[in-house]
Write an enzyme that holds these catalytic residues in place. Structure first.
Site: not given
Length: 262
Positions: A45, A101, A131
């Site tokens: 995010k 990530h 988010s």
């Protein structure tokens, strides 16, 4: 559903099992990088989708065809996700563009040996939290967030997918040894691994703090009263302002970033 049902623990952090089955993580671990690969690296995010649009357009010199015809998860695939195995990435023409990530310490042996080009995108943690909260509420493969206060505790403790935002950013931005190597290269100095290691060890915060020539402890008290506060204190943040409430957690300081290219 619970963390035990939806997540796997990989190299110390949770990853969604549905997106990252064992065979995908194994593929990522064995993946071979090229020096001209481009790796978009983010905490979840943190505007990754935006970079998956921008970078291919730069590589294609403005040709919109790739971004209008290929889904972003295939155009800029996640190396640790199940789709990567199906895309014949080894046959793609250079420069290949990937996303991850993963924390810095989670990268495979090839990454540290080849050192591909990295774009690290960092977003304000308050925005990441907000988010993430709504994303966890709509994604079936993630544990439901509960209340904002409950999710805040998990967020600060790193008990969500891909662990702590603070550790993620610190790992990628504050790679001291990598920064020493890059600064030396920029200055035209070729340092041996032993010298690089020596410099890195000396410049660790706790070691610099012990050096009176650098800690400003020799400055007269009339200018700096270090009995009240040391010039070099802890190298950590002592609190994070919450979106709600005044809970405080000790988290790593992020002020020592030198470059987004890890």
């Amino acid at each position: 559903m619970t963390e035990a049902e939806l997540y796997s623990l990989y190299k110390g952090v949770y990853v969604p099992t549905h997106l990252h089955p064992p065979e995908s993580l194994r593929y990522c671990e064995e993946f071979t990088f090229r020096p001209d690969d481009i790796l978009i690296t983010t905490y979840p995010k943190s505007s990754t989708t935006w970079m998956q649009e921008v970078v291919p357009l730069i590589v294609s010199e403005g040709d919109l065809t790739p971004v209008l015809t290929v889904p972003n998860w295939d155009r800029v695939p996640w190396l640790e996700e199940h789709r990567a195995i199906l895309l014949n990435l080894e046959q793609r023409a250079s420069p290949r563009v990937f996303a991850t990530h993963f924390h810095h310490h989670m990268m495979n042996e090839s990454y540290f040996k080849i050192k591909p080009r990295v774009l690290y995108l960092m977003r304000n943690p308050k925005d990441v939290f907000t988010s993430s909260y709504y994303y966890y509420g709509m994604a079936s493969y993630l544990v439901k967030p509960g209340t904002q206060d409950e999710f805040m505790e998990k967020f600060l403790d790193g008990k969500i997918t891909f662990g702590s935002w603070f550790d993620h950013v610190k790992g990628w931005i504050n790679d001291l040894k990598g920064s020493v190597e890059k600064i030396a290269k920029f200055l035209g100095k070729s340092l041996s691994p032993d010298v690089t290691e020596k410099i890195t060890e000396h410049c660790v915060f706790k070691n610099m703090k012990q050096n009176k020539m650098s800690s400003l402890s020799l400055v007269p008290e009339e200018y700096m009263d270090q009995k009240k506060s040391e010039f070099l204190r802890k190298g950590k943040k002592n609190h994070v302002t919450q979106l709600k409430g005044e809970n405080k957690k000790e988290k790593p300081d992020l002020i020592y970033s030198l470059s987004y290219n890890a």
